[in-house]
Design a protein around this motif. Structure first.
Motif, PDB file in Angstrom:
ATOM      1  N   ALA A 255     -50.126  13.737   9.377  1.00 38.45           N
ATOM      2  CA  ALA A 255     -49.586  15.098   9.416  1.00 38.45           C
ATOM      3  C   ALA A 255     -48.080  15.081   9.677  1.00 38.45           C
ATOM      4  CB  ALA A 255     -50.286  15.923  10.493  1.00 38.45           C
ATOM      5  N   TYR A 256     -47.600  13.994  10.270  1.00 37.08           N
ATOM      6  CA  TYR A 256     -46.179  13.928  10.627  1.00 37.08           C
ATOM      7  C   TYR A 256     -45.375  13.230   9.538  1.00 37.08           C
ATOM      8  CZ  TYR A 256     -41.935  13.239  13.357  1.00 37.08           C
ATOM      9  OH  TYR A 256     -40.633  13.265  13.803  1.00 37.08           O
ATOM     10  N   ASP A 257     -44.285  13.871   9.157  1.00 41.22           N
ATOM     11  CA  ASP A 257     -43.342  13.300   8.198  1.00 41.22           C
ATOM     12  C   ASP A 257     -41.968  13.310   8.861  1.00 41.22           C
ATOM     13  OD1 ASP A 257     -41.168  13.617   6.054  1.00 41.22           O
ATOM     14  OD2 ASP A 257     -42.899  13.061   4.824  1.00 41.22           O
ATOM     15  N   ALA A 258     -41.441  12.138   9.158  1.00 40.94           N
ATOM     16  CA  ALA A 258     -40.197  12.031   9.927  1.00 40.94           C
ATOM     17  C   ALA A 258     -39.055  12.799   9.284  1.00 40.94           C
ATOM     18  CB  ALA A 258     -39.812  10.561  10.104  1.00 40.94           C
ATOM     19  N   HIS A 259     -38.985  12.795   7.967  1.00 43.02           N
ATOM     20  CA  HIS A 259     -37.901  13.508   7.290  1.00 43.02           C
ATOM     21  C   HIS A 259     -38.139  15.011   7.315  1.00 43.02           C
ATOM     22  CE1 HIS A 259     -34.753  14.480   4.428  1.00 43.02           C
ATOM     23  NE2 HIS A 259     -35.644  15.118   3.692  1.00 43.02           N
ATOM     24  N   ARG A 260     -39.342  15.428   6.928  1.00 42.20           N
ATOM     25  CA  ARG A 260     -39.627  16.860   6.835  1.00 42.20           C
ATOM     26  C   ARG A 260     -39.610  17.523   8.203  1.00 42.20           C
ATOM     27  NH1 ARG A 260     -44.291  19.937   6.314  1.00 42.20           N
ATOM     28  NH2 ARG A 260     -45.640  18.111   6.289  1.00 42.20           N
ATOM     29  N   HIS A 261     -40.089  16.830   9.211  1.00 35.82           N
ATOM     30  CA  HIS A 261     -40.141  17.406  10.556  1.00 35.82           C
ATOM     31  C   HIS A 261     -38.880  17.107  11.368  1.00 35.82           C
ATOM     32  CE1 HIS A 261     -44.560  17.433   9.586  1.00 35.82           C
ATOM     33  NE2 HIS A 261     -44.402  18.644  10.078  1.00 35.82           N
TER      34      HIS A 261
ATOM     35  N   GLY B 105     -39.677  22.150   8.742  1.00 34.54           N
ATOM     36  CA  GLY B 105     -40.860  21.362   8.410  1.00 34.54           C
ATOM     37  C   GLY B 105     -42.112  21.931   9.043  1.00 34.54           C
ATOM     38  N   TYR B 106     -41.999  22.445  10.260  1.00 34.25           N
ATOM     39  CA  TYR B 106     -43.136  23.061  10.941  1.00 34.25           C
ATOM     40  C   TYR B 106     -43.476  24.412  10.312  1.00 34.25           C
ATOM     41  CZ  TYR B 106     -42.567  19.400  14.408  1.00 34.25           C
ATOM     42  OH  TYR B 106     -42.497  18.173  15.026  1.00 34.25           O
ATOM     43  N   VAL B 107     -42.460  25.108   9.831  1.00 33.07           N
ATOM     44  CA  VAL B 107     -42.704  26.353   9.087  1.00 33.07           C
ATOM     45  C   VAL B 107     -43.503  26.058   7.826  1.00 33.07           C
ATOM     46  CG1 VAL B 107     -41.602  28.209   7.783  1.00 33.07           C
ATOM     47  CG2 VAL B 107     -40.645  27.490   9.985  1.00 33.07           C
ATOM     48  N   GLU B 108     -43.137  24.994   7.129  1.00 35.34           N
ATOM     49  CA  GLU B 108     -43.853  24.621   5.905  1.00 35.34           C
ATOM     50  C   GLU B 108     -45.310  24.291   6.202  1.00 35.34           C
ATOM     51  OE1 GLU B 108     -41.618  21.469   4.144  1.00 35.34           O
ATOM     52  OE2 GLU B 108     -39.824  22.717   3.843  1.00 35.34           O
TER      53      GLU B 108
ATOM     54  N   LEU C 215     -39.388  16.700  18.714  1.00 35.57           N
ATOM     55  CA  LEU C 215     -39.514  18.150  18.728  1.00 35.57           C
ATOM     56  C   LEU C 215     -38.769  18.748  19.924  1.00 35.57           C
ATOM     57  CD1 LEU C 215     -40.580  20.734  17.534  1.00 35.57           C
ATOM     58  CD2 LEU C 215     -42.762  20.352  18.701  1.00 35.57           C
ATOM     59  N   ALA C 216     -38.716  18.036  21.034  1.00 32.91           N
ATOM     60  CA  ALA C 216     -37.967  18.524  22.193  1.00 32.91           C
ATOM     61  C   ALA C 216     -36.490  18.660  21.855  1.00 32.91           C
ATOM     62  CB  ALA C 216     -38.158  17.583  23.383  1.00 32.91           C
ATOM     63  N   ARG C 217     -35.946  17.695  21.127  1.00 39.65           N
ATOM     64  CA  ARG C 217     -34.542  17.796  20.717  1.00 39.65           C
ATOM     65  C   ARG C 217     -34.332  19.016  19.827  1.00 39.65           C
ATOM     66  NH1 ARG C 217     -35.605  12.318  19.687  1.00 39.65           N
ATOM     67  NH2 ARG C 217     -34.884  10.943  21.365  1.00 39.65           N
ATOM     68  N   LEU C 218     -35.246  19.217  18.885  1.00 37.81           N
ATOM     69  CA  LEU C 218     -35.149  20.389  18.023  1.00 37.81           C
ATOM     70  C   LEU C 218     -35.260  21.670  18.835  1.00 37.81           C
ATOM     71  CD1 LEU C 218     -37.351  19.391  14.929  1.00 37.81           C
ATOM     72  CD2 LEU C 218     -34.864  19.365  15.127  1.00 37.81           C
ATOM     73  N   THR C 219     -36.157  21.660  19.816  1.00 39.41           N
ATOM     74  CA  THR C 219     -36.366  22.847  20.640  1.00 39.41           C
ATOM     75  C   THR C 219     -35.068  23.261  21.333  1.00 39.41           C
ATOM     76  OG1 THR C 219     -38.692  22.279  21.041  1.00 39.41           O
ATOM     77  CG2 THR C 219     -37.647  23.789  22.602  1.00 39.41           C
ATOM     78  N   PHE C 220     -34.386  22.308  21.931  1.00 43.73           N
ATOM     79  CA  PHE C 220     -33.204  22.626  22.723  1.00 43.73           C
ATOM     80  C   PHE C 220     -31.927  22.780  21.897  1.00 43.73           C
ATOM     81  CE2 PHE C 220     -35.830  20.830  26.218  1.00 43.73           C
ATOM     82  CZ  PHE C 220     -35.739  21.903  27.091  1.00 43.73           C
ATOM     83  N   TYR C 221     -31.888  22.144  20.728  1.00 41.62           N
ATOM     84  CA  TYR C 221     -30.640  22.149  19.977  1.00 41.62           C
ATOM     85  C   TYR C 221     -30.639  23.061  18.754  1.00 41.62           C
ATOM     86  CZ  TYR C 221     -29.136  18.162  22.797  1.00 41.62           C
ATOM     87  OH  TYR C 221     -28.765  17.349  23.847  1.00 41.62           O
ATOM     88  N   THR C 222     -31.801  23.563  18.348  1.00 38.28           N
ATOM     89  CA  THR C 222     -31.853  24.448  17.182  1.00 38.28           C
ATOM     90  C   THR C 222     -31.550  25.879  17.596  1.00 38.28           C
ATOM     91  OG1 THR C 222     -33.477  23.034  16.073  1.00 38.28           O
ATOM     92  CG2 THR C 222     -33.268  25.298  15.278  1.00 38.28           C
ATOM     93  N   ASP C 223     -30.733  26.544  16.813  1.00 39.54           N
ATOM     94  CA  ASP C 223     -30.358  27.930  17.076  1.00 39.54           C
ATOM     95  C   ASP C 223     -30.903  28.800  15.954  1.00 39.54           C
ATOM     96  OD1 ASP C 223     -29.162  30.343  17.625  1.00 39.54           O
ATOM     97  OD2 ASP C 223     -27.114  29.563  17.735  1.00 39.54           O
ATOM     98  N   VAL C 224     -31.908  29.612  16.257  1.00 41.06           N
ATOM     99  CA  VAL C 224     -32.507  30.466  15.225  1.00 41.06           C
ATOM    100  C   VAL C 224     -31.979  31.891  15.288  1.00 41.06           C
ATOM    101  CG1 VAL C 224     -34.595  29.048  15.178  1.00 41.06           C
ATOM    102  CG2 VAL C 224     -34.552  31.118  16.567  1.00 41.06           C
TER     103      VAL C 224
END
Length: 280
Positions: free
Chosen positions: A78-84, A89-92, A205-214
């Protein structure tokens, strides 16, 4: 092969592909009702995190639960390093599950980073009926004119601890998120989710959580959106809830009595009442 046999074979192939996809993300559908609630879990959590809400909700709604890559019983592929490498990637993943189940007009229910993923999904899947956000934050970092709750140095230190001592990070974060006003057993329960999750995927995912700005997508979410704001939430302070209420076109802010970052664990009855009142 005759022309008449092609549609049947195509249908069988589509059914097989859909079945494989649903198994990949450990998708479960339960409950009854014309409306469908689709649950987006928080960081490191499997679908079991919703266990205090689902029994009652399943009597009125169809529920769709799944596991992110690296959590619960999601399959390794289920995990794709590039897509996620981005939240997209999680939206997809969510869009693919909805397509496999032929879902229309769903209600997304997202917690924490799952709320951010739900906001992104709402922009890319405009046929949604509404969105429910538990302890949401579109951006966790403090910036000029915006208070997200964390300084850059604090996040860097937290992620550094995660790299050096994952178990120590999990114990610390679970205690912070549950909050001192709630039973320590809830922190232990959340810690269990963190420790059972794939460590490498959770770190990413933790890095994405803290560094992504939606924040840029927030004004584009044109469906009724419930914002459940908790008291004393270290990860999503009251300023964040107020920001979302101002910038979501159809945002409805509910300030809960619940404390901490996980009201579906610490205050399930209050959470259920707020969701049911919103859905009407």
């Amino acid at each position: 092969m005759t022309p008449a046999s092609k549609p049947e074979n195509n249908s069988a192939l589509t059914s097989t592909v859909n079945s494989q996809l649903l198994q990949r993300y450990n998708v479960h559908v339960q409950g009854e009702g014309e409306q469908t609630l689709f649950f987006c879990n928080g960081l490191g959590c499997s679908q079991e995190i919703w266990q205090y809400l689902t029994p009652r909700l399943s009597t009125r709604y169809q529920l769709v639960l799944f596991d992110y890559p690296g959590t619960g019983n999601a399959q390794p592929d289920a995990y794709d390093a590039h897509r996620h490498s981005t939240l997209q990637g999680y939206v997809e993943d969510i869009v693919a599950i909805c397509q496999a189940l032929d879902l229309q007009r769903i209600i997304l229910v997202g917690h924490s980073v799952g709320a951010g993923i739900a906001l992104l999904t709402a922009v890319h899947a405009p046929t949604l009926a509404s969105v429910v956000l538990l302890a949401p934050s579109p951006c966790y970092l403090n910036e000029p004119g915006y208070y997200g709750g964390f300084e850059q140095a604090d996040v860097d230190q937290l992620l550094s601890l995660m790299e050096q001592d994952y178990d120590g990070w999990a114990s610390l974060l679970s205690s912070l998120l549950i909050g001192s006003q709630n039973p320590a057993t809830l922190g232990e329960q959340l810690n269990g989710f963190f420790c059972q999750a794939d460590h490498l995927i959770t770190k990413n995912l933790a890095r994405l959580t803290f560094y992504t700005d939606v924040r840029p997508v927030v004004p584009s979410v044109h469906v009724p959106t419930l914002i459940l704001q908790c008291q004393q939430d270290v990860a999503a302070p009251e300023e964040v809830g107020a920001y979302l209420a101002r910038h979501l076109p159809q945002g409805i802010l509910v300030s809960m009595q619940a404390t901490g970052h996980c009201p579906h664990l610490s205050a399930p009855l209050e959470t259920l009442a707020a969701i049911e009142a919103f859905l009407g």
